[in-house]
Design a protein around this motif. Structure first.
Motif, PDB file in Angstrom:
ATOM      1  N   VAL A  37       6.566  18.337 -21.562  1.00  0.00           N
ATOM      2  CA  VAL A  37       7.652  18.126 -22.073  1.00  0.00           C
ATOM      3  C   VAL A  37       7.457  16.701 -21.561  1.00  0.00           C
ATOM      4  O   VAL A  37       6.610  15.588 -20.954  1.00  0.00           O
ATOM      5  N   TRP A 111       9.250  17.647 -26.319  1.00  0.00           N
ATOM      6  CA  TRP A 111       7.755  18.354 -26.071  1.00  0.00           C
ATOM      7  C   TRP A 111       7.274  19.676 -27.201  1.00  0.00           C
ATOM      8  O   TRP A 111       7.953  19.866 -28.210  1.00  0.00           O
ATOM      9  N   PRO A 112       5.848  20.097 -26.787  1.00  0.00           N
ATOM     10  CA  PRO A 112       5.519  19.836 -26.272  1.00  0.00           C
ATOM     11  C   PRO A 112       4.184  18.502 -26.015  1.00  0.00           C
ATOM     12  O   PRO A 112       4.810  17.541 -26.665  1.00  0.00           O
TER      13      PRO A 112
END
Length: 142
Positions: A37, A111-112
């Protein structure tokens, strides 16, 4: 284990790394390093805008308005965040840009955490890549 703890201030720390507080770009020994994140504390003066559209997005993003009035541009749609707590979420494959209609503070979580998307040149504002938008406008209402 206190070596794996970081205490800071979003406003001060954000100024050190273009607003980013957490993500893959932090040193691997830093507790703020994450490949899962990214978190950004964005402080934007009135009129600030992203220099170019993000295209080919590979992440999901959540953008929350803390203060101000902030517009997120998406293909065929413009979303106005006008009240504290208003937010927008977009997923993989959704191109985007933004514009601060008033001095604004926004919290972005995406995210990612993957390399790329950094605007090269003079930073995140000034001049923009044109992108066709439709006439749709949304205002988020709490």
């Amino acid at each position: 284990m206190t070596d794996n703890v970081y205490v800071g201030n979003a406003g001060r720390d954000a100024a050190l790394d273009r607003g980013w507080l957490l993500g893959h770009f932090k040193d691997a020994s830093d507790p703020r390093h994450s490949e899962d994140v990214e978190i950004k504390w964005g402080v934007h003066p009135r009129g600030d805008e992203r220099a170019q559209w993000v295209t080919g997005e590979e992440r999901t993003a959540l953008l929350v308005l803390i203060s101000g009035r902030f517009r997120v541009e998406l293909p065929g749609r413009s979303v106005l965040l006008a009240e504290q707590g208003d937010y927008v979420v977009w997923g993989r494959g959704v191109d985007h840009s933004w514009f601060a209609e008033e001095e604004s503070v926004v919290l972005t979580v995406r995210w990612p955490s993957v390399p790329g998307y950094k605007v090269t040149g003079e930073g995140d504002s000034a001049g923009g890549q044109s992108h066709s938008l439709g006439d749709a406008t949304s205002t988020v209402v709490s």
